[in-house]
Design an enzyme around this catalytic site. Structure first.
Site, mmCIF file in Angstrom:
data_model
loop_
_atom_site.group_PDB
_atom_site.id
_atom_site.type_symbol
_atom_site.label_atom_id
_atom_site.label_comp_id
_atom_site.label_asym_id
_atom_site.label_seq_id
_atom_site.Cartn_x
_atom_site.Cartn_y
_atom_site.Cartn_z
ATOM 1 N N ASP A 1 0.779 -1.264 -0.146
ATOM 2 C CA ASP A 1 -0.203 -0.127 0.071
ATOM 3 C C ASP A 1 0.950 1.248 0.066
ATOM 4 O OD1 ASP A 1 -3.281 0.547 1.542
ATOM 5 O OD2 ASP A 1 -2.064 1.768 0.203
ATOM 6 N N GLU B 1 -10.348 6.960 4.320
ATOM 7 C CA GLU B 1 -9.516 6.305 5.005
ATOM 8 C C GLU B 1 -9.609 6.941 6.452
ATOM 9 O OE1 GLU B 1 -6.563 6.260 1.296
ATOM 10 O OE2 GLU B 1 -5.817 5.386 3.345
HETATM 11 C C1 GLC Z 1 -4.259 4.268 -0.176
HETATM 12 C C2 GLC Z 1 -5.147 3.181 0.258
HETATM 13 C C3 GLC Z 1 -5.384 2.066 -0.722
HETATM 14 C C4 GLC Z 1 -5.049 2.568 -2.279
HETATM 15 C C5 GLC Z 1 -3.710 3.255 -2.286
HETATM 16 C C6 GLC Z 1 -3.679 3.973 -3.597
HETATM 17 O O1 GLC Z 1 -3.556 4.715 1.137
HETATM 18 O O2 GLC Z 1 -4.802 2.501 1.561
HETATM 19 O O3 GLC Z 1 -6.563 1.481 -0.510
HETATM 20 O O4 GLC Z 1 -5.423 1.912 -3.196
HETATM 21 O O5 GLC Z 1 -3.393 3.981 -1.195
HETATM 22 O O6 GLC Z 1 -4.432 5.121 -3.470
#
Ligand code: GLC
Length: 611
Positions: free
Chosen positions: A274, A472
Site C-alpha cells: 500500500d 481512510e
Molecule cells: C491508499 C489506500 C489504498 C489505495 C492506495 C492508492 O492509502 O489504503 O486502498 O489503493 O492508497 O491510492
C-alpha cells in the site's frame, strides 16, 4: 494456481526476458511511483514497472483524453529500447473503486456498503464490466479493487469500502467482481487487485491502519475467506494491508504474505504494497525496505521516495541482505501478470478499443448504476405506509444532502476526500434532481431554514441528511490520539494517524443541523421521509423518532435518480442490511455475536405494500 499464469509458453518468455535483465532493470520493475513525481523520461531512466494516480491525482482537465495522452507518453517511454533500457510495458494503476471515480463525467456507482445491501452478485459482475470499460476509456490497465474488507467496527473511516460485516456477502461478490473486471484478460479486461491483505476490517476500535487482534482461526474465517473465491477467479494482484495482526505489521509479515498467500493459497500473481506501506516497518527506512521485500511483497507503492527505495534495495542485494532469488521471484511474477493481461501485445493506449470510447459516462452505463442505487436502499421505517409517495403530492425537499452530488458520492470521488456541491459530479443527478423529475411541483428548501414549511402548502417532506465525504483515517470516529496509543501499543513499528471525522457516532451530535431541520418541519405537523446519506451505520435514535419514514441510502453515487424512483414507487424497496444497525456506540455489534441486540438486525429491510 492461475492457469493464465501457469502457461508454459508464457513462463518461457518471462524466463528469457528475466535472464536479459540487469539488477537495475529488475529493481525498477518492482517500483511504482506516483504520476506527479515521475516523468516518462524518468520512468525509462529508472526502468519503472508501474505508475499510479493517488486519489484525486489527475492529468490535464481530467477528461478521458487527458488520461489517454498521459498514458501514451508513459507507454512510449517504457517501450523505448536502447542499450540501457529493455522494452517492458508499464502498468498504470488507479483506485477505481466505485466506477472510474477519479475522472470527470464518469459513472459513479454506490460505494460497497450500499452494494452489500443489494445482495445481488450478478449485479456486481455487471458493475465490474462497466467499470472496466470506463477505466479502459482512460488508457489505464489496473484498478486497486475490489476491497474485500469485512468491516467489524463502524468507527472505521473505511466501512463504506466494505460490502458487509459478515464474510458471507463479501465471499459471494469477490469472484464475480474479479471476473467482471478481468474477464478473458483480453481487450475488455483490466487487472484487478483484491485488498487489503489481511484483516483491515478487523482493526481494533475502528482505528484505520491500526491493530487487528484475532486468533489465526478467526482471522482466517472472517478476513481471509473472502479472498478464496477471488483467487479461484484468477485475480492477478493483491494489495497488503497497513494493519498489524497481533502486533506484527502485514507489510513485514512473511508468514501471511509468503507462507499463507503465496504458499498455502498458491497465489501466483504479484503482491503490491500500500501507499508507503513499508515506511512504518522500522524507524530506519533502509531496514524497512529489506523487511518489506523479504516479507514477499513484489511491487512497492513508493509514490514520492521511489529513488531512495531503489538505492536501498540495490544496496541490500549487493550485501545479500535481500537475496537475488527474492528479486527474481518478484520480477517474474510482475512480468507474468503483464504478459497474461496482454500488455506486451497491446498497442499504445490511444490505439486501443475502449480508449476515449463514447460509452464513458453513457446513459447505458448510468442505467446500471441507477439499478444498483434502487436495490441498495434499505427501508427502516414506514409508519402509515407513507411510502411510496404520490407524484402529485405537495412535497417539500430539505436537508444538506438533498442537492449535493458530491456528498452522495462520498470519498474517493474526483478527489481523495470527495467533493462538495454538484459541479464536480457531471452527468449524474442529485436526489433533489431525481425527485423533481418525478414530482415537478416539489419545492427545494435551499437554505435549510425550511421557513416555507407549512401544512397548508405541503403534504409531506423529504429530508436528506447525513455525512459529508471522507476517506481512510480522516473518516474515523475517534475520541483523540490517546486511543491510538492504547490501540497501537502493541504495534511493532509506527503508524500514520490522520485527523478523524468526528468523535461520536451519535448523528444528532455529529451533525445537529439534521435533527434541527427535521424538527422544524415536524413541528408544523408535516410528516417527514428522512433519507440518510452515510458511509456507515450511525446512532440515529432521535432522527428516527421524528421521522414517519426512514431510508438508509448509504453513498449512492452519481445516480441520485435511483433514490427518487423508489421513493415514488417506480421500483420497490428490496435492500437488506449488510451491517447490523447499532443501538449504542460500543461494543461494536455484528451478526452472530453473543447477546446480539441491534436496533435493526443484519438482513433487515422493509418493503412497501403497494408499488
Ligand atoms: C491508499 C489506500 C489504498 C489505495 C492506495 C492508492 O492509502 O489504503 O486502498 O489503493 O492508497 O491510492
Amino acid at each position: 494456481m492461475n492457469p493464465a499464469l501457469q502457461n508454459p509458453e508464457l513462463q518461457k518468455k518471462v524466463d528469457n526476458l528475466l535472464a536479459r535483465m540487469s539488477l537495475d532493470q529488475k529493481i525498477g520493475q518492482m517500483t511504482q511511483a506516483e504520476r506527479m513525481t515521475c516523468t516518462p523520461e524518468q520512468l525509462k531512466q529508472y526502468h519503472l514497472g508501474s505508475i499510479l494516480s493517488g486519489g484525486g491525482s489527475t492529468p490535464g482537465e481530467n477528461r478521458p483524453a487527458d488520461w489517454v495522452d498521459m498514458n501514451d507518453a508513459y507507454w512510449a517511454a517504457s517501450l523505448e529500447e536502447d542499450a540501457d533500457h529493455l522494452a517492458i510495458p508499464l502498468i498504470y494503476g488507479v483506485d477505481a473503486i466505485h466506477g472510474n471515480n477519479n475522472v470527470l463525467g464518469a459513472t459513479v456507482f454506490p460505494h460497497n456498503i450500499g452494494l452489500g445491501a443489494t445482495n445481488d452478485p450478478d449485479l456486481l459482475n455487471s458493475i465490474a464490466q462497466v467499470t472496466a470499460r470506463e477505466i479502459l476509456a482512460t488508457g489505464v490497465e489496473w484498478t486497486f479493487a475490489p476491497t474485500l474488507a469485512v468491516a467489524r467496527d463502524n468507527h472505521w473511516g473505511r466501512v463504506y469500502e466494505s460490502y458487509s460485516e459478515d464474510p458471507e456477502i463479501v465471499r459471494s461478490y469477490a469472484g464475480k467482481f474479479v471476473e467482471g473486471l478481468q474477464a478473458d484478460l483480453g481487450d475488455d479486461s483490466v487487472v484487478a487487485c483484491v485488498k487489503h491483505w489481511v484483516g483491515d476490517g478487523g482493526t481494533n476500535n475502528g482505528i484505520d491502519q491500526g491493530e487487528t487482534t484475532l486468533s489465526l482461526n478467526e482471522l482466517e474465517r472472517t478476513h481471509m475467506s473472502p479472498y478464496y473465491p477471488a483467487l479461484e477467479a484468477g485475480v492477478l494482484t493483491v494489495m497488503v494491508s497497513f494493519n498489524s495482526w497481533n502486533g506484527d505489521k502485514c507489510h513485514g509479515h512473511q508468514a501471511l504474505v509468503t507462507d499463507v498467500l503465496k504458499g498455502q493459497l498458491k497465489f501466483d500473481g504479484f503482491v503490491v504494497s500500500d501507499w508507503d506501506g513499508i515506511d512504518y516497518l522500522a524507524e530506519d527506512y533502509y531496514q524497512a525496505v529489506a523487511l518489506g521485500v523479504n516479507s514477499g511483497i513484489d511491487m512497492f507503492m513508493v509514490p514520492e521516495n521511489w529513488q531512495t527505495f531503489i538505492q536501498h534495495l540495490r544496496k541490500h542485494v549487493e550485501l545479500g541482505t535481500v537475496p537475488l532469488s527474492r528479486i527474481d521471484d518478484a520480477v517474474r511474477r510482475i512480468l507474468l501478470v503483464k504478459h497474461a493481461c496482454g500488455l506486451f501485445d497491446k498497442p499504445r493506449p490511444s490505439q486501443r478499443k475502449w480508449s476515449n470510447h463514447a460509452s464513458f459516462g453513457s446513459d447505458e452505463h448510468r442505467a446500471v448504476a441507477r439499478e444498483a442505487v434502487q436495490k441498495s436502499l434499505v427501508l427502516l421505517k414506514n409508519d402509515g405506509n407513507l411510502l411510496p409517495l404520490q407524484r402529485k403530492s405537495r412535497i417539500l425537499v430539505a436537508g444538506k444532502n438533498a442537492d449535493n452530488r458530491g456528498h452522495q458520492c462520498g470519498g474517493f470521488t474526483v478527489a481523495w476526500q470527495g467533493t462538495d456541491g454538484n459541479e464536480f459530479i457531471e452527468g449524474g443527478t442529485s436526489l433533489w434532481e431525481g425527485i423533481q423529475s418525478l414530482s415537478p411541483t416539489a419545492v427545494l428548501s435551499e437554505d435549510g431554514s425550511v421557513a416555507e414549511a407549512s401544512p397548508e402548502n405541503f403534504d409531506c417532506a423529504i429530508v436528506v441528511i447525513g455525512e459529508r465525504p471522507y476517506a481512510e483515517g480522516m473518516g474515523d470516529i475517534r475520541m483523540n490520539n490517546d486511543v491510538i496509543v492504547e490501540a497501537g501499543s502493541q504495534i511493532k513499528g509506527s503508524m500514520k494517524v490522520l485527523e478523524p471525522y468526528g468523535h461520536t457516532l451519535e448523528l444528532a451530535e455529529l451533525h445537529p443541523e439534521d435533527l434541527a431541520t427535521i424538527q422544524r418541519i415536524t413541528e408544523q405537523g408535516i410528516p417527514c421521509v428522512v433519507v440518510l446519506i452515510s458511509g456507515r451505520t450511525l446512532l440515529i435514535n432521535k432522527e428516527l423518532e421524528q421521522s414517519t419514514a426512514f431510508v438508509a441510502a448509504w453513498l449512492p453515487g452519481s445516480e441520485g435518480q435511483g433514490v427518487a424512483d423508489v421513493l415514488f414507487g417506480d421500483a420497490n424497496f428490496q435492500g437488506k442490511l449488510a451491517f447490523s444497525w447499532p443501538k449504542k456506540a460500543r461494543p461494536p455489534i455484528n451478526r452472530g455475536d453473543k447477546d446480539y441486540d441491534p436496533l435493526f438486525p443484519y438482513g433487515y429491510g422493509l418493503t412497501c405494500q403497494r408499488t
